[in-house]
Enzyme design. Structure first.
Site, mmCIF file in Angstrom:
data_model
loop_
_atom_site.group_PDB
_atom_site.id
_atom_site.type_symbol
_atom_site.label_atom_id
_atom_site.label_comp_id
_atom_site.label_asym_id
_atom_site.label_seq_id
_atom_site.Cartn_x
_atom_site.Cartn_y
_atom_site.Cartn_z
ATOM 1 N N HIS A 86 80.413 -2.544 -28.641
ATOM 2 C CA HIS A 86 79.895 -1.231 -28.262
ATOM 3 C C HIS A 86 79.065 -1.321 -26.986
ATOM 4 O O HIS A 86 78.677 -2.398 -26.572
ATOM 5 C CB HIS A 86 79.063 -0.604 -29.390
ATOM 6 C CG HIS A 86 77.817 -1.366 -29.727
ATOM 7 N ND1 HIS A 86 77.746 -2.208 -30.806
ATOM 8 C CD2 HIS A 86 76.595 -1.411 -29.143
ATOM 9 C CE1 HIS A 86 76.544 -2.747 -30.873
ATOM 10 N NE2 HIS A 86 75.820 -2.278 -29.869
ATOM 11 N N GLU A 89 77.074 3.300 -28.849
ATOM 12 C CA GLU A 89 75.886 3.401 -29.701
ATOM 13 C C GLU A 89 74.872 4.279 -28.971
ATOM 14 O O GLU A 89 74.449 3.957 -27.869
ATOM 15 C CB GLU A 89 75.285 2.019 -29.937
ATOM 16 C CG GLU A 89 73.949 2.041 -30.654
ATOM 17 C CD GLU A 89 73.273 0.677 -30.688
ATOM 18 O OE1 GLU A 89 72.031 0.660 -30.775
ATOM 19 O OE2 GLU A 89 73.966 -0.354 -30.619
ATOM 20 N N HIS A 131 78.893 3.606 -14.952
ATOM 21 C CA HIS A 131 79.527 4.633 -15.764
ATOM 22 C C HIS A 131 80.299 3.995 -16.906
ATOM 23 O O HIS A 131 80.538 2.802 -16.924
ATOM 24 C CB HIS A 131 80.472 5.499 -14.924
ATOM 25 C CG HIS A 131 81.594 4.709 -14.297
ATOM 26 N ND1 HIS A 131 81.485 4.158 -13.048
ATOM 27 C CD2 HIS A 131 82.814 4.373 -14.761
ATOM 28 C CE1 HIS A 131 82.616 3.513 -12.759
ATOM 29 N NE2 HIS A 131 83.436 3.624 -13.783
ATOM 30 N N GLU A 158 83.543 8.330 -16.425
ATOM 31 C CA GLU A 158 84.710 8.454 -15.560
ATOM 32 C C GLU A 158 85.924 8.732 -16.425
ATOM 33 O O GLU A 158 86.129 8.074 -17.455
ATOM 34 C CB GLU A 158 84.912 7.149 -14.779
ATOM 35 C CG GLU A 158 86.107 7.184 -13.860
ATOM 36 C CD GLU A 158 86.301 5.873 -13.117
ATOM 37 O OE1 GLU A 158 86.782 5.922 -11.973
ATOM 38 O OE2 GLU A 158 85.973 4.803 -13.673
#
Length: 127
Positions: free
Chosen positions: A5, A56, A74, A122
């Protein structure tokens, strides 16, 4: 090994969960409150954590905003049609910060959206 994550600190957890689930179409996979530690974690994604990388969202009690700094770039999400995805996001109240179109000096179609805390996401055209 694999990426599990990416963690983002958020200032308003319900608003962030709503953005990632209602606007970007992810699912709230799990949420756990840690009152002794004064924080709540929410995990969102497009599929089960056992097989997919997720995000998360960390809410620290009493913190409403963060300085994103200059190091963050990003998160990238692949989609089949960037133009249609942006139209859907815009209709749902999402903020498009770079309209869809070819990347500078290339042909890949992309766009950028921004979440409620200012994190950029993005959108990349993938087949």
């Amino acid at each position: 090994m694999r990426i599990l994550h990416t963690m983002l600190r958020v200032g308003n957890l319900p608003k962030s969960v709503e953005f990632y689930t209602q606007i970007l179409g992810m699912k709230l996979l799990r949420q756990q409150d840690y009152p002794e530690g004064k924080f709540t974690l929410a995990f969102v994604g497009y599929g089960d954590e056992a097989d997919n990388t997720v995000i998360e969202l960390t809410y620290n009690y009493g913190v409403e905003s963060y300085d994103l700094g200059k190091g963050y770039g990003h998160i990238a999400l692949g989609c089949e049609d960037v133009y249609a995805t942006c139209a859907k996001i815009r209709a749902a109240g999402g903020k498009i910060v770079r309209e869809p179109g070819p990347m500078l000096h290339g042909t890949t179609i992309l766009a950028f959206v921004e979440d409620p805390d200012g994190y950029r996401i993005e959108l990349l055209g993938v087949k």
